[in-house]
Design a protein around this motif. Structure first.
Motif, mmCIF file in Angstrom:
data_model
loop_
_atom_site.group_PDB
_atom_site.id
_atom_site.type_symbol
_atom_site.label_atom_id
_atom_site.label_comp_id
_atom_site.label_asym_id
_atom_site.label_seq_id
_atom_site.Cartn_x
_atom_site.Cartn_y
_atom_site.Cartn_z
ATOM 1 N N GLU A 198 0.832 -1.218 0.000
ATOM 2 C CA GLU A 198 0.000 0.000 0.000
ATOM 3 C C GLU A 198 0.859 1.258 0.000
ATOM 4 O OE1 GLU A 198 -2.578 -0.411 3.377
ATOM 5 O OE2 GLU A 198 -3.671 -2.053 2.408
ATOM 6 N N LEU A 199 1.935 1.197 0.811
ATOM 7 C CA LEU A 199 2.830 2.368 0.872
ATOM 8 C C LEU A 199 3.480 2.636 -0.483
ATOM 9 C CD1 LEU A 199 4.659 1.812 4.275
ATOM 10 C CD2 LEU A 199 3.472 3.906 3.617
ATOM 11 N N MET A 200 3.886 1.541 -1.137
ATOM 12 C CA MET A 200 4.514 1.699 -2.447
ATOM 13 C C MET A 200 3.528 2.339 -3.419
ATOM 14 S SD MET A 200 6.787 -1.793 -2.530
ATOM 15 C CE MET A 200 7.858 -1.616 -3.914
ATOM 16 N N LYS A 201 2.288 1.921 -3.312
ATOM 17 C CA LYS A 201 1.269 2.505 -4.180
ATOM 18 C C LYS A 201 1.102 3.999 -3.842
ATOM 19 C CE LYS A 201 -3.431 1.674 -5.616
ATOM 20 N NZ LYS A 201 -4.679 1.189 -5.076
ATOM 21 N N ALA A 202 1.087 4.296 -2.528
ATOM 22 C CA ALA A 202 0.884 5.688 -2.099
ATOM 23 C C ALA A 202 1.981 6.614 -2.615
ATOM 24 C CB ALA A 202 0.814 5.760 -0.576
ATOM 25 N N VAL A 203 3.202 6.085 -2.754
ATOM 26 C CA VAL A 203 4.295 6.951 -3.239
ATOM 27 C C VAL A 203 4.497 6.822 -4.758
ATOM 28 C CG1 VAL A 203 5.521 6.961 -1.025
ATOM 29 C CG2 VAL A 203 6.148 5.262 -2.762
ATOM 30 N N ALA A 262 10.247 6.433 4.976
ATOM 31 C CA ALA A 262 10.138 7.501 5.965
ATOM 32 C C ALA A 262 8.719 7.611 6.520
ATOM 33 C CB ALA A 262 10.584 8.834 5.358
ATOM 34 N N ILE A 263 7.726 7.389 5.652
ATOM 35 C CA ILE A 263 6.343 7.603 6.129
ATOM 36 C C ILE A 263 5.695 6.315 6.637
ATOM 37 C CG2 ILE A 263 5.973 9.617 4.638
ATOM 38 C CD1 ILE A 263 4.186 7.703 2.889
ATOM 39 N N ALA A 264 6.451 5.204 6.606
ATOM 40 C CA ALA A 264 5.868 3.898 6.952
ATOM 41 C C ALA A 264 5.156 3.932 8.305
ATOM 42 C CB ALA A 264 6.953 2.823 6.947
ATOM 43 N N CYS A 265 5.731 4.610 9.273
ATOM 44 C CA CYS A 265 5.130 4.616 10.614
ATOM 45 C C CYS A 265 4.267 5.842 10.855
ATOM 46 C CB CYS A 265 6.225 4.523 11.668
ATOM 47 S SG CYS A 265 7.121 2.998 11.573
ATOM 48 N N ALA A 285 9.524 17.876 -9.882
ATOM 49 C CA ALA A 285 8.138 18.339 -9.742
ATOM 50 C C ALA A 285 7.249 17.201 -9.240
ATOM 51 C CB ALA A 285 7.637 18.869 -11.076
ATOM 52 N N GLU A 286 7.494 15.985 -9.736
ATOM 53 C CA GLU A 286 6.673 14.842 -9.305
ATOM 54 C C GLU A 286 6.884 14.540 -7.818
ATOM 55 O OE1 GLU A 286 7.037 12.560 -13.574
ATOM 56 O OE2 GLU A 286 7.494 11.433 -11.754
ATOM 57 N N ILE A 287 8.146 14.606 -7.391
ATOM 58 C CA ILE A 287 8.436 14.301 -5.981
ATOM 59 C C ILE A 287 7.826 15.380 -5.073
ATOM 60 C CG2 ILE A 287 10.294 14.034 -4.254
ATOM 61 C CD1 ILE A 287 10.112 11.601 -6.076
ATOM 62 N N LEU A 288 7.875 16.627 -5.514
ATOM 63 C CA LEU A 288 7.257 17.702 -4.722
ATOM 64 C C LEU A 288 5.752 17.513 -4.624
ATOM 65 C CD1 LEU A 288 9.155 20.893 -5.850
ATOM 66 C CD2 LEU A 288 9.355 19.669 -3.693
ATOM 67 N N ASP A 289 5.144 17.135 -5.746
ATOM 68 C CA ASP A 289 3.703 16.848 -5.732
ATOM 69 C C ASP A 289 3.395 15.741 -4.739
ATOM 70 O OD1 ASP A 289 2.598 18.613 -7.399
ATOM 71 O OD2 ASP A 289 2.556 17.311 -9.166
ATOM 72 N N LEU A 290 4.244 14.718 -4.793
ATOM 73 C CA LEU A 290 4.038 13.579 -3.892
ATOM 74 C C LEU A 290 4.123 14.048 -2.434
ATOM 75 C CD1 LEU A 290 3.852 10.561 -3.220
ATOM 76 C CD2 LEU A 290 6.320 10.403 -3.523
ATOM 77 N N LEU A 291 5.158 14.832 -2.112
ATOM 78 C CA LEU A 291 5.317 15.292 -0.724
ATOM 79 C C LEU A 291 4.102 16.119 -0.290
ATOM 80 C CD1 LEU A 291 9.104 16.273 -0.525
ATOM 81 C CD2 LEU A 291 7.980 14.342 0.575
ATOM 82 N N ARG A 292 3.654 16.970 -1.206
ATOM 83 C CA ARG A 292 2.488 17.804 -0.885
ATOM 84 C C ARG A 292 1.251 16.946 -0.620
ATOM 85 N NH1 ARG A 292 3.586 22.367 -4.420
ATOM 86 N NH2 ARG A 292 3.287 20.842 -6.053
ATOM 87 N N ASN A 293 1.040 15.953 -1.478
ATOM 88 C CA ASN A 293 -0.133 15.092 -1.291
ATOM 89 C C ASN A 293 -0.045 14.308 0.008
ATOM 90 O OD1 ASN A 293 -1.102 15.962 -3.697
ATOM 91 N ND2 ASN A 293 -0.362 14.197 -4.883
ATOM 92 N N LEU A 294 1.162 13.773 0.285
ATOM 93 C CA LEU A 294 1.319 12.983 1.506
ATOM 94 C C LEU A 294 1.126 13.853 2.749
ATOM 95 C CD1 LEU A 294 4.415 10.822 0.501
ATOM 96 C CD2 LEU A 294 2.054 10.040 0.689
ATOM 97 N N ARG A 295 1.659 15.078 2.651
ATOM 98 C CA ARG A 295 1.492 16.003 3.787
ATOM 99 C C ARG A 295 0.007 16.182 4.094
ATOM 100 N NH1 ARG A 295 2.966 22.035 2.454
ATOM 101 N NH2 ARG A 295 1.211 21.688 1.063
ATOM 102 N N ASN A 296 -0.796 16.375 3.045
ATOM 103 C CA ASN A 296 -2.222 16.599 3.276
ATOM 104 C C ASN A 296 -2.921 15.332 3.749
ATOM 105 O OD1 ASN A 296 -1.638 19.123 2.387
ATOM 106 N ND2 ASN A 296 -2.433 18.804 0.309
ATOM 107 N N GLU A 297 -2.561 14.235 3.114
ATOM 108 C CA GLU A 297 -3.233 12.967 3.433
ATOM 109 C C GLU A 297 -2.902 12.490 4.852
ATOM 110 O OE1 GLU A 297 -3.112 8.697 1.285
ATOM 111 O OE2 GLU A 297 -2.900 10.482 0.031
ATOM 112 N N TYR A 298 -1.631 12.606 5.231
ATOM 113 C CA TYR A 298 -1.185 12.086 6.522
ATOM 114 C C TYR A 298 -1.145 13.188 7.600
ATOM 115 C CZ TYR A 298 0.409 7.756 4.211
ATOM 116 O OH TYR A 298 0.485 6.561 3.518
ATOM 117 N N ASN A 299 -1.522 14.410 7.228
ATOM 118 C CA ASN A 299 -1.438 15.562 8.128
ATOM 119 C C ASN A 299 -0.055 15.675 8.792
ATOM 120 O OD1 ASN A 299 -2.399 17.888 9.345
ATOM 121 N ND2 ASN A 299 -3.039 16.789 11.194
#
Ligand SMILES: Nc1ncnc2c1ncn2[C@@H]1O[C@H](COP(=O)(O)OP(=O)(O)OP(=O)(O)O)[C@@H](O)[C@H]1O
Length: 321
Positions: free
Chosen positions: A133-138, A167-170, A190-204
């Motif tokens: 799931e984590l691999m899919k999320a990233v 890093a986000i596993a836990c 740009a893709e990695i920044l998008d990913l970080l932004r999405n994860l930040r919002n999703e995982y707060n």
């Protein structure tokens, strides 16, 4: 109460019986779900600040003062055992070079799984499912299959994604990203920044982002800390800083913002060079390179002062203006 409060942090290096102030009395706070960017040229103290927060400063470096409050508790008072529980679990870090984190000999799935087994006491069966799931999320599809691959079977951008998955596993509350996109080419950045932004919002998550790249800062940060030779030169909310940079150092950095057709140019084009910690000027640390410096700047170090609401700057010019 802020999620993280760094107060008067001092991390010095001790070489040849001299002390060098790599991080010199810095303070800032990070609130839940927010991103703070730390910017400055190479050698300004961004990485040492991050390592200090993580409790990872090694000899000849030493934290000699200050506090780092995480959820109200001073991390600098914690022992190594307690810090091991916090690292990865509560505060995780990603680096410029994923191979500094990934073991080339171990299947990537196993590496992502490790933190889950250590910190979350997950069973093998559960953890494999979470890893996929984590691999899919990233953004790594076919996790079931790719679980068994070695890091060398992934491209640079994909390895960066793997490191982020680790890093986000836990589900950490804070992610420290130390130049996470510097080594990548522009599209992947740009893709990695998008990913970080999405994860930040999703995982707060809250993020501390160290970067040279003001384009990244403008897109990602809520607040910006500008560092130079171990000192904070300016702190302000993102929009305010870009609209109204007060410190001559920040102004110079902004003049170096690459144009849209030249995104790879980095911020190392201010005239002169960052002085080594062995040869810091007596007064303001930027005085040797500052186009606005006058006599007092060479002799005395100005304080960081709140010039307008939530906008702090360290410069003698503010006294005369
Ligand atoms: N292990 C070490 N021994 C001695 N000095 C060190 C060590 N690590 C860092 N320093 C010094 O501490 C200062 C701050 O370094 P730091 O790596 O934090 O800068 P930075 O802003 O992160 O730069 P970069 O953008 O290049 O990563 C520099 O002057 C550096 O030379």
């Amino acid at each position: 109460m802020s999620l993280l409060e760094v107060r008067n942090l001092k991390t010095y290096f001790y070489l040849d019986r001299n002390e060098y102030p790599a991080v010199d009395d810095i303070s800032f706070t990070l609130d839940e779900g927010k991103t703070i960017a730390i910017i400055g040229e190479s050698g300004s103290g961004k990485s040492v600040t991050s390592l200090s927060i993580m409790g990872l400063v090694d000899f000849p470096g030493k934290i000699i003062g200050g506090e780092v409050y995480y959820r109200g508790e001073d991390l600098l008072k914690k022992g190594e055992r307690e810090m091991q529980k916090i690292r990865g679990n509560e505060i995780a870090m990603i680096y410029q070079d994923p191979m500094s984190t990934l073991n080339p000999m171990i299947k990537v799935g196993k590496q992502i799984e490790e933190a889950l087994i250590i910190h979350k006491k997950a069973t093998k069966k559960d953890s494999k499912k979470i890893v996929v799931e984590l691999m899919k999320a990233v953004g790594i599809p076919d996790g079931e299959e790719r679980y068994n691959h070695l890091p060398e079977q992934f491209s640079g951008g994909m390895r960066q994604r793997l490191m982020i998955a680790m890093a986000i596993a836990c589900n950490p509350k804070i992610l420290i990203a130390d130049e996470p996109t510097t080594a990548l080419d522009v599209t992947i950045q740009a893709e990695i920044l998008d990913l970080l932004r999405n994860l930040r919002n999703e995982y707060n998550m809250s993020i501390i982002l160290n970067t040279h790249d003001l384009g990244v800062v403008a897109e990602m940060a809520d607040e910006v800390v500008v560092m130079y030779c171990g000192k904070i030169m300016e702190i302000a909310p993102n929009k305010e800083l870009f609209k109204n940079p007060l410190n001559p150092y920040t102004q110079k950095l902004m003049e170096c913002i690459p144009r849209i057709d030249d995104r790879k140019k980095r911020l190392d084009t201010i005239e002169g060079y960052v002085p080594h910690l062995t040869e810091l000027p007596k007064g303001c640390r930027f005085s040797d390179r500052c186009h606005k410096a006058f006599d007092r700047c060479k002799d005395e170090l100005p304080e960081l002062k709140e010039i307008s609401k939530e906008h702090w700057s360290r410069c003698w010019l503010h006294e005369v203006e």
